[in-house]
Scaffold this active site. Structure first.
Site, PDB file in Angstrom:
ATOM      1  N   CYS A  70     -10.392   4.154  -1.533  1.00  0.00           N
ATOM      2  CA  CYS A  70      -9.010   4.285  -1.067  1.00  0.00           C
ATOM      3  C   CYS A  70      -8.947   3.516   0.234  1.00  0.00           C
ATOM      4  O   CYS A  70      -9.818   3.692   1.105  1.00  0.00           O
ATOM      5  CB  CYS A  70      -8.645   5.753  -0.849  1.00  0.00           C
ATOM      6  SG  CYS A  70      -7.024   5.996  -0.072  1.00  0.00           S
TER       7      CYS A  70
ATOM      8  N   HIS B  63      -7.213   3.860   2.725  1.00  0.00           N
ATOM      9  CA  HIS B  63      -7.067   4.701   3.914  1.00  0.00           C
ATOM     10  C   HIS B  63      -8.425   5.054   4.523  1.00  0.00           C
ATOM     11  O   HIS B  63      -8.548   5.228   5.735  1.00  0.00           O
ATOM     12  CB  HIS B  63      -6.344   6.011   3.564  1.00  0.00           C
ATOM     13  CG  HIS B  63      -4.875   5.884   3.376  1.00  0.00           C
ATOM     14  ND1 HIS B  63      -4.318   5.269   2.278  1.00  0.00           N
ATOM     15  CD2 HIS B  63      -3.837   6.307   4.146  1.00  0.00           C
ATOM     16  CE1 HIS B  63      -2.999   5.323   2.371  1.00  0.00           C
ATOM     17  NE2 HIS B  63      -2.687   5.943   3.495  1.00  0.00           N
TER      18      HIS B  63
ATOM     19  N   ASP C 277       0.852  -1.180   0.000  1.00  0.00           N
ATOM     20  CA  ASP C 277       0.000   0.000   0.000  1.00  0.00           C
ATOM     21  C   ASP C 277       0.892   1.235   0.000  1.00  0.00           C
ATOM     22  O   ASP C 277       2.076   1.171   0.338  1.00  0.00           O
ATOM     23  CB  ASP C 277      -0.916   0.008   1.227  1.00  0.00           C
ATOM     24  CG  ASP C 277      -1.921   1.152   1.188  1.00  0.00           C
ATOM     25  OD1 ASP C 277      -2.846   1.087   0.348  1.00  0.00           O
ATOM     26  OD2 ASP C 277      -1.785   2.103   1.962  1.00  0.00           O
ATOM     27  N   SER C 278       0.284   2.370  -0.337  1.00  0.00           N
ATOM     28  CA  SER C 278       1.033   3.627  -0.340  1.00  0.00           C
ATOM     29  C   SER C 278       1.317   4.127   1.071  1.00  0.00           C
ATOM     30  O   SER C 278       2.108   5.048   1.252  1.00  0.00           O
ATOM     31  CB  SER C 278       0.243   4.701  -1.105  1.00  0.00           C
ATOM     32  OG  SER C 278      -0.998   4.933  -0.465  1.00  0.00           O
TER      33      SER C 278
ATOM     34  N   CYS D 281      -3.600  -0.755  -2.449  1.00  0.00           N
ATOM     35  CA  CYS D 281      -3.757   0.660  -2.791  1.00  0.00           C
ATOM     36  C   CYS D 281      -4.600   0.764  -4.060  1.00  0.00           C
ATOM     37  O   CYS D 281      -4.283   0.135  -5.078  1.00  0.00           O
ATOM     38  CB  CYS D 281      -2.382   1.285  -3.017  1.00  0.00           C
ATOM     39  SG  CYS D 281      -2.402   2.957  -3.681  1.00  0.00           S
TER      40      CYS D 281
ATOM     41  N   GLU E 124      -2.980   9.638   7.368  1.00  0.00           N
ATOM     42  CA  GLU E 124      -1.551   9.407   7.591  1.00  0.00           C
ATOM     43  C   GLU E 124      -1.014  10.214   8.775  1.00  0.00           C
ATOM     44  O   GLU E 124      -0.013   9.842   9.382  1.00  0.00           O
ATOM     45  CB  GLU E 124      -0.755   9.742   6.328  1.00  0.00           C
ATOM     46  CG  GLU E 124      -0.919   8.754   5.194  1.00  0.00           C
ATOM     47  CD  GLU E 124      -0.204   7.428   5.439  1.00  0.00           C
ATOM     48  OE1 GLU E 124       0.832   7.412   6.130  1.00  0.00           O
ATOM     49  OE2 GLU E 124      -0.707   6.398   4.940  1.00  0.00           O
TER      50      GLU E 124
END
Length: 274
Positions: free
Chosen positions: A183, A185, A9-10, A72, A151
């Site tokens: 996404c 996240h 993942d990013s 991701c 993040e």
């Protein structure tokens, strides 16, 4: 087969997929890489996303993984088909499972999708949804402020809800009854997103459906681990180990993993990561 599942993942977002993998496949080992140092991927060029994603894939291949999950959405949109073609192991992205989950849920066939600039501009969700059901109406919105919010590790409270409310405002003018969190996240802030959308909109996370697809594929390929050894999960981050550990412990609710820092640029000179 006692080989690990690889997840990339990013940043920390792929932990939402890992959580479901650990719940549905408690015997399987997981090796995860979150490229937090270069997150977010959404605003980056396709070439950057492709380069970074292949650096993570190459890094995990040295751990002899038996299956790869591209956790991701942006990387899935850019690299999934290429990775399926080039790799000898099964590869799963998160876009198809997310689309399937939304189509199971929607009643009025109006589905919203929120994601990074890269994911939304790729049109990947629109293509996936309409290829399965061409009667569905898809409304897409890029929300570039949400990944940095997650993040940061500070994604609760009134300030966070205000950021989310501002980001989602344009899509709530439509009569959607399902909203894909495009996404990985975003599930970390799903309760706040649900507060903003209201109960009339079902918030769709791809993690559950992705884990189901992984489970089915492992069974079909006869590489599901059925032994008695306890799994050892290793999570790599290219950024702050402390911040990653904080988010991972908060989201997974356990300490059954080890967090390590990594420099993916070392992959060519140091292939052994386990």
């Amino acid at each position: 087969m006692r080989k690990p599942i690889g997840v990339i993942d990013s940043g920390v977002g792929g932990l939402t997929v890992v959580s479901e993998l650990m719940r549905q496949l408690p015997k399987e080992e997981i090796i995860y890489i979150g490229d937090t140092a270069r997150c977010p991927y959404g605003p980056r060029t396709e070439e950057e996303v492709r380069t970074f994603t292949w650096e993570m894939i190459d890094y995990l291949l040295s751990a002899d993984i038996k299956l790869l999950v591209i956790g991701c959405n942006t990387a899935t949109a850019v690299v999934l088909e290429e990775a399926k073609e080039k790799l000898s192991i099964p590869v799963i992205g998160v876009i198809h499972p997310g689309a399937i989950a939304a189509l199971k849920t929607t009643k009025n066939k109006e589905v919203g999708v929120i994601g990074t600039e890269g994911t939304i501009s790729s049109g990947a969700y629109h293509r996936e949804l309409t290829s399965i059901n061409d009667k569905v109406k898809v409304v897409s919105l890029a929300c570039p402020t949400l990944v940095p919010l997650v993040e940061s590790g500070e994604f609760s409270g009134d300030d966070a809800k205000e950021i989310i409310s501002d980001a989602l405002s344009p899509i709530l003018d439509y009569d959607i009854d399902s909203l894909i969190l495009g996404c990985t996240h975003y599930p970390l802030i799903a309760p706040l997103i649900q507060d903003v959308t209201g109960e009339k909109v079902a918030v769709i996370c791809s993690g559950d459906e992705t884990a189901r697809e992984v489970s089915a594929l492992l069974y079909y390929k006869e590489i599901l681990y059925t032994g008695e050894n306890q799994p050892k999960h290793i999570f790599y981050t290219t950024g702050s180990k402390k911040l990653f550990q904080k988010v991972a412990e908060s989201w997974l609710g356990c300490h059954l993993f080890e967090v390590r820092e990594t420099d993916l640029n070392l992959v060519t000179t140091n292939r052994q990561i386990r």
